[in-house]
Design a protein around this motif. Structure first.
Motif, PDB file in Angstrom:
ATOM      1  N   ILE A 121       0.891  -1.172   0.000  1.00 49.26           N
ATOM      2  CA  ILE A 121       0.000   0.000   0.000  1.00 49.26           C
ATOM      3  C   ILE A 121       0.924   1.215   0.000  1.00 49.26           C
ATOM      4  O   ILE A 121       1.825   1.316   0.844  1.00 49.26           O
ATOM      5  CB  ILE A 121      -0.906   0.038   1.248  1.00 49.26           C
ATOM      6  N   VAL A 122       0.724   2.111  -0.949  1.00 50.31           N
ATOM      7  CA  VAL A 122       1.647   3.248  -1.076  1.00 50.31           C
ATOM      8  C   VAL A 122       0.968   4.519  -0.554  1.00 50.31           C
ATOM      9  O   VAL A 122      -0.095   4.911  -1.039  1.00 50.31           O
ATOM     10  CB  VAL A 122       2.076   3.445  -2.547  1.00 50.31           C
ATOM     11  N   PHE A 123       1.599   5.136   0.423  1.00 48.60           N
ATOM     12  CA  PHE A 123       1.025   6.343   1.046  1.00 48.60           C
ATOM     13  C   PHE A 123       1.742   7.581   0.526  1.00 48.60           C
ATOM     14  O   PHE A 123       2.966   7.588   0.439  1.00 48.60           O
ATOM     15  CB  PHE A 123       1.212   6.285   2.567  1.00 48.60           C
ATOM     16  N   ASP A 124       0.993   8.615   0.185  1.00 53.02           N
ATOM     17  CA  ASP A 124       1.702   9.863  -0.098  1.00 53.02           C
ATOM     18  C   ASP A 124       1.381  10.953   0.917  1.00 53.02           C
ATOM     19  O   ASP A 124       1.755  12.111   0.737  1.00 53.02           O
ATOM     20  CB  ASP A 124       1.576  10.351  -1.537  1.00 53.02           C
ATOM     21  N   ARG A 125       0.720  10.587   1.962  1.00 55.04           N
ATOM     22  CA  ARG A 125       0.561  11.504   3.100  1.00 55.04           C
ATOM     23  C   ARG A 125       0.232  10.679   4.342  1.00 55.04           C
ATOM     24  O   ARG A 125      -0.668   9.855   4.320  1.00 55.04           O
ATOM     25  CB  ARG A 125      -0.562  12.489   2.841  1.00 55.04           C
ATOM     26  N   ILE A 126       0.981  10.905   5.410  1.00 56.92           N
ATOM     27  CA  ILE A 126       0.645  10.265   6.691  1.00 56.92           C
ATOM     28  C   ILE A 126       0.906  11.299   7.774  1.00 56.92           C
ATOM     29  O   ILE A 126       2.027  11.429   8.269  1.00 56.92           O
ATOM     30  CB  ILE A 126       1.511   9.014   7.011  1.00 56.92           C
ATOM     31  N   PHE A 127      -0.090  12.050   8.140  1.00 53.72           N
ATOM     32  CA  PHE A 127       0.084  13.011   9.222  1.00 53.72           C
ATOM     33  C   PHE A 127      -0.089  12.302  10.574  1.00 53.72           C
ATOM     34  O   PHE A 127      -0.639  11.209  10.646  1.00 53.72           O
ATOM     35  CB  PHE A 127      -0.927  14.153   9.103  1.00 53.72           C
ATOM     36  N   SER A 128       0.350  12.974  11.615  1.00 55.05           N
ATOM     37  CA  SER A 128       0.300  12.357  12.949  1.00 55.05           C
ATOM     38  C   SER A 128      -1.005  12.627  13.675  1.00 55.05           C
ATOM     39  O   SER A 128      -1.407  11.841  14.534  1.00 55.05           O
ATOM     40  CB  SER A 128       1.449  12.898  13.811  1.00 55.05           C
ATOM     41  N   ALA A 129      -1.643  13.757  13.383  1.00 51.55           N
ATOM     42  CA  ALA A 129      -2.872  14.093  14.121  1.00 51.55           C
ATOM     43  C   ALA A 129      -3.604  15.220  13.418  1.00 51.55           C
ATOM     44  O   ALA A 129      -2.995  16.049  12.735  1.00 51.55           O
ATOM     45  CB  ALA A 129      -2.533  14.525  15.556  1.00 51.55           C
ATOM     46  N   GLU A 130      -4.911  15.225  13.623  1.00 51.12           N
ATOM     47  CA  GLU A 130      -5.722  16.376  13.208  1.00 51.12           C
ATOM     48  C   GLU A 130      -6.357  16.945  14.470  1.00 51.12           C
ATOM     49  O   GLU A 130      -6.723  16.198  15.385  1.00 51.12           O
ATOM     50  CB  GLU A 130      -6.812  15.923  12.227  1.00 51.12           C
ATOM     51  N   ASN A 140       5.966  16.196   6.432  1.00 53.62           N
ATOM     52  CA  ASN A 140       5.509  16.944   5.259  1.00 53.62           C
ATOM     53  C   ASN A 140       5.173  15.982   4.120  1.00 53.62           C
ATOM     54  O   ASN A 140       5.924  15.030   3.857  1.00 53.62           O
ATOM     55  CB  ASN A 140       6.599  17.925   4.811  1.00 53.62           C
ATOM     56  N   ASP A 141       4.049  16.240   3.453  1.00 55.65           N
ATOM     57  CA  ASP A 141       3.708  15.411   2.292  1.00 55.65           C
ATOM     58  C   ASP A 141       4.388  15.936   1.031  1.00 55.65           C
ATOM     59  O   ASP A 141       4.271  15.336  -0.033  1.00 55.65           O
ATOM     60  CB  ASP A 141       2.193  15.340   2.103  1.00 55.65           C
ATOM     61  N   PHE A 142       5.116  17.034   1.163  1.00 57.14           N
ATOM     62  CA  PHE A 142       5.930  17.527   0.050  1.00 57.14           C
ATOM     63  C   PHE A 142       7.042  16.499  -0.186  1.00 57.14           C
ATOM     64  O   PHE A 142       7.778  16.164   0.735  1.00 57.14           O
ATOM     65  CB  PHE A 142       6.536  18.889   0.422  1.00 57.14           C
ATOM     66  N   ASP A 143       7.136  15.972  -1.367  1.00 53.40           N
ATOM     67  CA  ASP A 143       8.183  15.018  -1.695  1.00 53.40           C
ATOM     68  C   ASP A 143       8.182  13.844  -0.714  1.00 53.40           C
ATOM     69  O   ASP A 143       9.193  13.520  -0.089  1.00 53.40           O
ATOM     70  CB  ASP A 143       9.554  15.725  -1.679  1.00 53.40           C
ATOM     71  N   PHE A 144       7.011  13.224  -0.568  1.00 52.11           N
ATOM     72  CA  PHE A 144       6.865  12.142   0.413  1.00 52.11           C
ATOM     73  C   PHE A 144       6.175  10.952  -0.232  1.00 52.11           C
ATOM     74  O   PHE A 144       5.226  11.117  -1.002  1.00 52.11           O
ATOM     75  CB  PHE A 144       6.013  12.635   1.592  1.00 52.11           C
ATOM     76  N   SER A 145       6.645   9.778   0.092  1.00 48.13           N
ATOM     77  CA  SER A 145       5.955   8.563  -0.324  1.00 48.13           C
ATOM     78  C   SER A 145       6.458   7.423   0.547  1.00 48.13           C
ATOM     79  O   SER A 145       7.664   7.280   0.759  1.00 48.13           O
ATOM     80  CB  SER A 145       6.276   8.278  -1.798  1.00 48.13           C
ATOM     81  N   HIS A 146       5.521   6.653   1.075  1.00 48.16           N
ATOM     82  CA  HIS A 146       5.951   5.513   1.882  1.00 48.16           C
ATOM     83  C   HIS A 146       5.175   4.275   1.472  1.00 48.16           C
ATOM     84  O   HIS A 146       3.943   4.266   1.447  1.00 48.16           O
ATOM     85  CB  HIS A 146       5.709   5.790   3.370  1.00 48.16           C
ATOM     86  N   THR A 147       5.906   3.222   1.167  1.00 46.02           N
ATOM     87  CA  THR A 147       5.265   1.956   0.809  1.00 46.02           C
ATOM     88  C   THR A 147       5.169   1.086   2.050  1.00 46.02           C
ATOM     89  O   THR A 147       6.188   0.776   2.669  1.00 46.02           O
ATOM     90  CB  THR A 147       6.106   1.217  -0.263  1.00 46.02           C
ATOM     91  N   LEU A 148       3.938   0.729   2.380  1.00 49.88           N
ATOM     92  CA  LEU A 148       3.739  -0.164   3.528  1.00 49.88           C
ATOM     93  C   LEU A 148       3.657  -1.577   2.962  1.00 49.88           C
ATOM     94  O   LEU A 148       2.692  -1.930   2.279  1.00 49.88           O
ATOM     95  CB  LEU A 148       2.443   0.228   4.244  1.00 49.88           C
ATOM     96  N   THR A 149       4.676  -2.348   3.234  1.00 48.17           N
ATOM     97  CA  THR A 149       4.743  -3.693   2.649  1.00 48.17           C
ATOM     98  C   THR A 149       3.891  -4.655   3.484  1.00 48.17           C
ATOM     99  O   THR A 149       3.519  -4.335   4.621  1.00 48.17           O
ATOM    100  CB  THR A 149       6.215  -4.172   2.612  1.00 48.17           C
ATOM    101  N   PRO A 150       3.567  -5.836   2.945  1.00 44.36           N
ATOM    102  CA  PRO A 150       2.757  -6.791   3.701  1.00 44.36           C
ATOM    103  C   PRO A 150       3.320  -7.028   5.096  1.00 44.36           C
ATOM    104  O   PRO A 150       4.535  -7.190   5.260  1.00 44.36           O
ATOM    105  CB  PRO A 150       2.818  -8.057   2.842  1.00 44.36           C
ATOM    106  N   ASP A 151       2.437  -6.968   6.072  1.00 43.64           N
ATOM    107  CA  ASP A 151       2.786  -7.192   7.487  1.00 43.64           C
ATOM    108  C   ASP A 151       3.509  -6.025   8.154  1.00 43.64           C
ATOM    109  O   ASP A 151       3.825  -6.090   9.332  1.00 43.64           O
ATOM    110  CB  ASP A 151       3.684  -8.433   7.655  1.00 43.64           C
ATOM    111  N   GLU A 152       3.803  -5.004   7.386  1.00 38.27           N
ATOM    112  CA  GLU A 152       4.566  -3.899   7.970  1.00 38.27           C
ATOM    113  C   GLU A 152       3.665  -2.988   8.803  1.00 38.27           C
ATOM    114  O   GLU A 152       2.480  -2.804   8.505  1.00 38.27           O
ATOM    115  CB  GLU A 152       5.219  -3.075   6.852  1.00 38.27           C
ATOM    116  N   THR A 153       4.273  -2.446   9.856  1.00 40.40           N
ATOM    117  CA  THR A 153       3.585  -1.479  10.707  1.00 40.40           C
ATOM    118  C   THR A 153       4.386  -0.196  10.663  1.00 40.40           C
ATOM    119  O   THR A 153       5.615  -0.233  10.640  1.00 40.40           O
ATOM    120  CB  THR A 153       3.573  -2.000  12.166  1.00 40.40           C
TER     121      THR A 153
END
Ligand code: DGJ
Length: 698
Positions: free
Chosen positions: A144-153, A247-260
């Protein structure tokens, strides 16, 4: 304390003075309910958070703890992802929760895809602070590829516009405060430079006409030293929301299977006035957040050689400085830049963390032994994340710096940033520092970082846009590992002055270098900005030879200002007159007698140099038996600064004795706070320090 009202699925997080309340509605959405003053917990049972419908997007109007991207939600979202089949919508619904003491985890699951999202909370009741972060878990077989993961709203309670405070600084002018009224649209504070930077701060402070002592103030600070974003907005229905995180500027994180994945934490609170906000955060940081080795110990008075010697260091000259520093009462002698590799200027040497044999033909220990013989500890400067192209390290490993093969690698200060996301680079740095600490009696590391990043996201990363996060975590982890192995060594975070002073740095380093600007006049403003949401104890402040351009600022004045943090001395002592040396000695001894009150006490900002022409800061010990008041002014106009100074934070019932300008006082706390004592501030170089002692306790 955490309460759960089963009937309506409402969570009430309770601190000494606040409630933070949210719940789960009938459809399983997370819904923010309240942040602010307390009421009877039972009453929340009747809070209706369900059943709205209209031709507008109701989702868009919701106040939420976390908002995922998708559906009819058009405002700022906090989490945005792409699933393997191309779907870009997250539909998260409540599954379950767990409460463990003061920790709450609320688990949500995507309706179709194998994604779990956990909202984590930890309540620090006595400090009125709550920690928040998000955990993502991929329980499926596809990325699952995320391009934004903030900590809180966050959602603020009032429909009236809030004023946002932040900083708008630069090298030499860090922590300069700004205020912006957000009455519509959006407001962003961020860093895109790789580290948290000098410019803006990874926090928000929101208020409506608050001052030091009154008015509701809402704040949250991200404990993270990488690229951050604080995005605030006020919508058409007058709701003010803030999202905060990486920052979601220039950000991308791939969450691989089983990853937290856990986001960096945010620490939030609501206080009555800016003063209470700073005191709560100060206490919280010292007691809870800061590394445990030194959080409860007073920091030593240090001498730093940078301004005296620049890159021109050698054993004899440093020893000469050390002798004078020791006479002044300095406890820690720190040799700054210039001792390693071919480091004769800023063009060479970074990366070669080996003692320069021409400057130290008998090795480093000769100097360290001299310093130790003078009764001081020895500390040393390093800049581990950097490399000069003119260095043995770069010549052997040109690929270790962030670069693109077919692009020019931009040099700033003649240096490149090492790719700390590589395991081999991390090991090299760890080993260099490990050798240094193993082989020498070093008690202090000043860890510098003098340029922003470029050509990042190198070939070794599956997710090149995670470089800022991974680099930051690598720095934290090396500092933590070294601290574990060498628990007696203190660490200071420096980044061209105050370029990395966030709560993330403060969770790993014992102190920070606030600014290269050591002008006593400018420092009043810089230090005030720092004191808002950072612990005072961490603020290294040196007295140097900068007397101020067109701003007379005596040695005593500079001490008066620098003593309001962790005192350091950084001038060229060899040039000091006998009278100057006496002044240094007197002030250093005085600082030692009050430093516990400054470093561990509560700060009351009584007068503001910008607003009142006079700076007056009072530090009060936790038991209220001792207090130190610093007053300073750089000239006042119209003979107006004759006034009764009202003290703050004292015990109304205690009696205090002190002296000011030759007059002895013995007065009750109530008198000093309600009536005050007459002060006449005059002259361009006015500075006083008053020590109040409670006389009842003896
Ligand atoms: C920048 C720091 O802010 C200074 O205090 C000093 O350590 C220099 N770097 C050394 O290069």
């Amino acid at each position: 304390m955490i309460n759960y009202i089963e009937k309506n699925k409402i969570f009430v997080l309770e601190t000494n003075n606040t409630h933070y309340v949210f719940g789960i509605d009938k459809t399983g959405y997370n819904r923010h309910i309240h942040w602010g003053g307390k009421c009877s917990i039972k009453d929340y049972e009747f809070t209706d958070i369900n059943g709205e419908n209209s031709n507008n997007s109701m989702l868009d109007e919701y106040r939420q703890e976390i908002t995922p991207f998708g559906s009819t939600m058009y405002r700022e979202c906090d989490i945005k992802a792409k699933f393997a089949d191309g779907c870009r919508e997250i539909s998260m619904h409540f599954e379950n929760y767990s409460i463990n003491g003061n920790t709450l985890c609320v688990n949500f699951k995507d309706d179709f895809y194998p994604l779990w999202i956990t909202l984590n909370y930890e309540v620090y009741e006595d400090y009125d602070i709550i920690k928040r972060y998000v955990t993502l878990k991929n329980t499926g077989n596809d990325n699952i590829v995320f391009d934004r993961i903030f900590s809180a709203e966050f959602s603020l309670p009032s429909v009236e516009p809030y004023t946002f405070k932040n900083t708008n600084g630069a090298w030499g002018g860090e922590f300069l405060q700004t205020e912006t009224v957000l009455d519509g649209g959006s407001l962003v504070y961020e860093s895109r430079r790789g580290a948290s930077n000098h410019n803006q701060s990874p926090y928000f402070i929101a208020h409506r006409n608050a001052d030091e002592n009154s008015g509701e103030v809402y704040f949250a600070s991200l404990a993270y030293s990488g690229n951050f974003k604080v995005s605030a907005s006020r919508d058409n229905y007058s709701v003010t929301r803030i999202s905060i995180g990486m920052n979601d500027f220039d950000f991308s994180h791939t969450l691989t299977p089983d990853e937290t994945f856990d986001t960096p934490p945010v620490y939030c609170g609501r206080a009555n006035g800016f003063g209470e906000m700073s005191r709560n955060m100060n206490r919280f940081c010292v007691d809870v957040l800061m590394p445990k080795q030194f959080n409860d110990k007073p920091l030593p008075v240090l001498y730093n050689s940078w301004e005296a010697t620049g890159f021109d260091v050698n054993s004899a000259h440093q020893t000469e400085l050390a002798k004078i520093a020791a006479e002044m009462g300095v406890e820690l002698f720190v040799m700054d830049d210039g001792w390693f590799g071919k480091r004769n200027n800023d063009c060479a040497g970074l990366g070669d963390w080996f003692v320069n044999p021409e400057k130290f033909p008998n090795g480093l220990d000769e100097l360290i032994e001299n310093v130790n013989a003078l009764g001081m500890d020895f500390g040393i400067w390093v800049e581990p994340e950097m490399v000069n192209p003119d260095s043995d390290l770069y010549r052997s490993h040109p690929d270790w710096a962030y670069h693109y093969d077919h692009r020019n690698a931009d040099e700033l200060r003649n240096q490149l940033v090492l790719n700390m996301t590589r395991a081999d680079v991390q090991e090299y740095i760890f080993n260099c520092l490990d050798e240094l600490l193993k082989n020498h009696n070093i008690k202090y590391i000043k860890w510098d970082m003098n340029r922003p990043f470029s050509q990042t996201g190198a070939e070794n990363l599956d997710d090149p846009q995670m470089y800022s996060y991974l680099h930051t975590m690598a720095v934290y982890s090396i500092v933590d590992r070294l601290k574990e192995r060498y628990p007696h060594v203190q660490f200071e975070s420096c980044a061209s002055g105050g370029g990395r002073c966030d709560l993330g740095a403060i969770s790993h380093y014992d102190q920070v270098w606030t600014s290269d600007n050591t002008d006593g006049i400018d420092r009043m403003t810089i230090q005030k900005g720092y004191s808002l949401l950072h612990p005072i104890k961490t603020m290294r402040a040196w007295v140097t030879d900068i007397e101020g351009i067109n701003k007379p600022c005596s040695l005593d004045f500079r001490f008066n200002i620098a003593m309001q943090g962790a005192l350091g001395i950084g001038g060229n002592l060899i040039k000091y007159s006998a009278e100057d040396l006496e002044i240094c000695k007197r002030n250093t001894a005085f600082y030692k007698s009050i430093r516990n009150t400054v470093q561990f006490g509560d700060l009351y900002r009584i007068l503001d140099i910008e607003k009142d022409e006079v700076l007056c800061n009072e530090y009060v010990s936790a038991d209220k038996n001792k207090s130190v008041i610093f007053i300073a002014a750089n000239g006042t106009r119209f003979y107006k600064k004759k006034f009764n100074l009202h003290f703050a934070g004292l015990d109304m019932k205690k009696t205090y004795s002190f002296a000011l300008d030759g007059t002895e006082y013995k007065k009750g706390g109530a008198y000093l706070m309600n009536v005050g004592i007459p002060i006449y501030v005059r002259g361009v170089d006015y500075n006083r320090a008053i020590v109040l002692m409670s006389v009842d306790e003896k």
